[in-house]
Every structure is written in C-alpha cells, then in structure tokens.
Design an enzyme around this catalytic site. Structure first.
Site, PDB file in Angstrom:
ATOM      1  CB  THR A 119      67.747  23.278-120.416  1.00  0.00           C
ATOM      2  OG1 THR A 119      67.452  21.872-120.237  1.00  0.00           O
ATOM      3  CG2 THR A 119      67.053  23.754-121.680  1.00  0.00           C
TER       4      THR A 119
ATOM      5  CG  ASP B  97      65.286  21.369-111.172  1.00  0.00           C
ATOM      6  OD1 ASP B  97      66.090  20.814-111.950  1.00  0.00           O
ATOM      7  OD2 ASP B  97      64.881  20.827-110.135  1.00  0.00           O
TER       8      ASP B  97
ATOM      9  CD  GLU C 150      76.936  17.798-106.567  1.00  0.00           C
ATOM     10  OE1 GLU C 150      76.351  17.067-105.757  1.00  0.00           O
ATOM     11  OE2 GLU C 150      78.005  18.397-106.319  1.00  0.00           O
TER      12      GLU C 150
ATOM     13  CG  PHE D 164      60.339  15.630-122.567  1.00  0.00           C
ATOM     14  CD1 PHE D 164      59.587  16.750-122.854  1.00  0.00           C
ATOM     15  CD2 PHE D 164      61.039  15.598-121.365  1.00  0.00           C
ATOM     16  CE1 PHE D 164      59.532  17.826-121.964  1.00  0.00           C
ATOM     17  CE2 PHE D 164      61.002  16.665-120.467  1.00  0.00           C
ATOM     18  CZ  PHE D 164      60.238  17.774-120.772  1.00  0.00           C
TER      19      PHE D 164
ATOM     20  CE  LYS E  40      63.680  20.581-118.025  1.00  0.00           C
ATOM     21  NZ  LYS E  40      64.544  21.012-116.922  1.00  0.00           N
TER      22      LYS E  40
ATOM     23  CE1 TYR F  23      59.158   9.187-114.529  1.00  0.00           C
ATOM     24  CE2 TYR F  23      59.949  11.453-114.653  1.00  0.00           C
ATOM     25  CZ  TYR F  23      60.101  10.151-114.217  1.00  0.00           C
ATOM     26  OH  TYR F  23      61.199   9.798-113.469  1.00  0.00           O
ATOM     27  CG  ASP F  24      55.000  14.551-121.585  1.00  0.00           C
ATOM     28  OD1 ASP F  24      54.670  15.019-120.475  1.00  0.00           O
ATOM     29  OD2 ASP F  24      55.582  15.219-122.449  1.00  0.00           O
TER      30      ASP F  24
END
Ligand code: IMP
Length: 213
Positions: A26, A89, A60, A169, A31, A171-172
């Site tokens: 990643t 993911d 992609e 990080f 993460k 939407y926390d």
C-alpha cells in the site's frame, strides 16, 4: 470476473516453512502505521513497497467490490517478488446513500477535506438512522502471484455533523463510534485498532499466520 481461491494449500507458507517478513502493498501512510502497530508485536517485519519494489506504478483498481480490489492489488505485487504480500482495500459504506462512497472512498475528492465535505453535504439535515455508516476492510494474502486467503473486518457507527479530532486519516474525523462516544480521530490509534474494520481484519490475518507459520 475473479474467482478467489478459498485456500492455497501448496504455498511456501505451509507449516514448517517459517517466514519473518511480509510486504505490505500500500502507498497509504495511514494504513502502514496501523499495520506496523500490530506486527511490531510479532516476529514478522512489515516491508514497504518502496523498500522492496522501488517506485512501482499502482495497478488499476477495476474490481466491483473491496475483495476484488484487494485481490487485484495483491496479485499484481506478488507477481513481482517471492515475498509473501498483503494488500488491503477498504472504505466507508453509507447504507442510506446506496453504499456511497464504498469502493470509491479514496476517489470522490482530491483530498480528505474535500471527500469529507462531500459526504457531509449529502447527509445535510438527515437524522441519525440515515447517518449510519460502516467501515469495511478486506485484506488479501498472496505469494508468487497466487492468492492464499482473504480476511474481512467491519465496524459501524454514525457520520457526525462536523469533523472532530486530529488523529487517524481519511474519514476518521466524521466517523462517530457510539461505544466510546467519540470519532475515530479523537482517539489514539491503539484504541482505534481495537474496534476498527482494519484491526478486526488484521486480527483474523494474524490468527491465520500464527497457525501456518
Ligand atoms: P483504498 O486505499 O483504495 O483502500 O482507499 C481506502 C479509502 O477509504 C481511504 O483513502 C479513506 O478515504 C477510506 N478509509 C479506509 N479506512 C479508513 C479508516 O480507517 N479511517 C478513515 N478512512 C478510511
């Protein structure tokens, strides 16, 4: 259409062949920090993409589910190294918005601020039941281009009226978790890991690794 293997039994990860490092595929530093917290307690070192494969292009993410995208990523990177590889993911799912932003969580705005504004705008004036939201995480484990197993984690809470807190990080700052009456950005990462989707998926992964390692 991807057909994930339920279990890959003939891998080098089978019993008797211990390993002590895993490539975490990643480029998301948030993460990486959360994974490192867990693995630091085990004798398994987390290697980063830059350390192993240099400045490699990302594949992609053309899957239709978190699981498909985790598999696409893990197979892509694990074809390029013999190390065991994990990819993840994840995203935010808001049932009242038809699952939005879901697999597009990182793509609905140019930065976290814009992405948060977008969902707050969509939920403007909506009551608590419609503000329900869940984080979902799927981790995929592979080696030498072969999928071994996937691990899922989920946590549900509510989208707050406005951002609160500076930790974490994504939407926390707007993910309010009723059990602790705080957003995920208002708590230290050790506490977030206890409840979070990623923490839950990682725990399943660790249990599996302990079994086969
Ligand atoms: P991915 O890198 O394609 O898996 O994108 C995941 C996106 O979902 C992130 O960029 C965040 O926007 C969001 N997300 C996933 N996990 C979390 C989390 O633990 N906290 C906040 N946002 C998250």
């Amino acid at each position: 259409m991807l057909t994930p293997l339920k279990e890959y039994r003939n891998s080098d990860l089978k019993k008797g062949k211990r390993f002590n490092q895993i490539l975490l595929a990643t480029k998301n530093p948030g993460k990486v920090r959360e994974f490192q917290k867990y693995f630091s307690e085990l004798n398994i070192k987390i290697l980063k993409l830059d350390d192993v494969l240099g400045r490699i292009e990302e594949p992609e993410e053309s899957g239709k589910t978190f699981e498909e995208n985790a598999i696409i990523k893990v197979l892509y990177y694990s074809e390029k190294t013999e190390l065991p590889v994990i990819s993840e993911d994840s995203g935010l799912v808001i049932p009242s918005l038809g699952g939005f932003p879901g697999i597009y969580s990182s793509r609905i705005g140019k930065d976290d601020g814009e992405r948060i504004s977008k969902i707050l705008e969509k939920l403007k004036g909506k009551d608590k039941p419609e503000r329900k939201a869940c984080f979902v995480s799927v981790i995929a484990l592979a080696q030498s281009g072969k999928l071994i197993k996937t691990f899922k984690g989920k946590v549900c809470g509510y989208i707050s009226e406005k951002p609160q807190g500076n930790n974490g990080f994504g939407y926390d700052p707007v993910f309010y978790y009723s059990k602790i009456r705080k957003t995920f950005a208002q708590i230290p990462s050790e506490v977030k890991n206890k409840f979070s989707h990623r923490g839950r998926a990682i725990k399943k992964l660790l249990k599996y690794l302990e079994k086969i390692n």
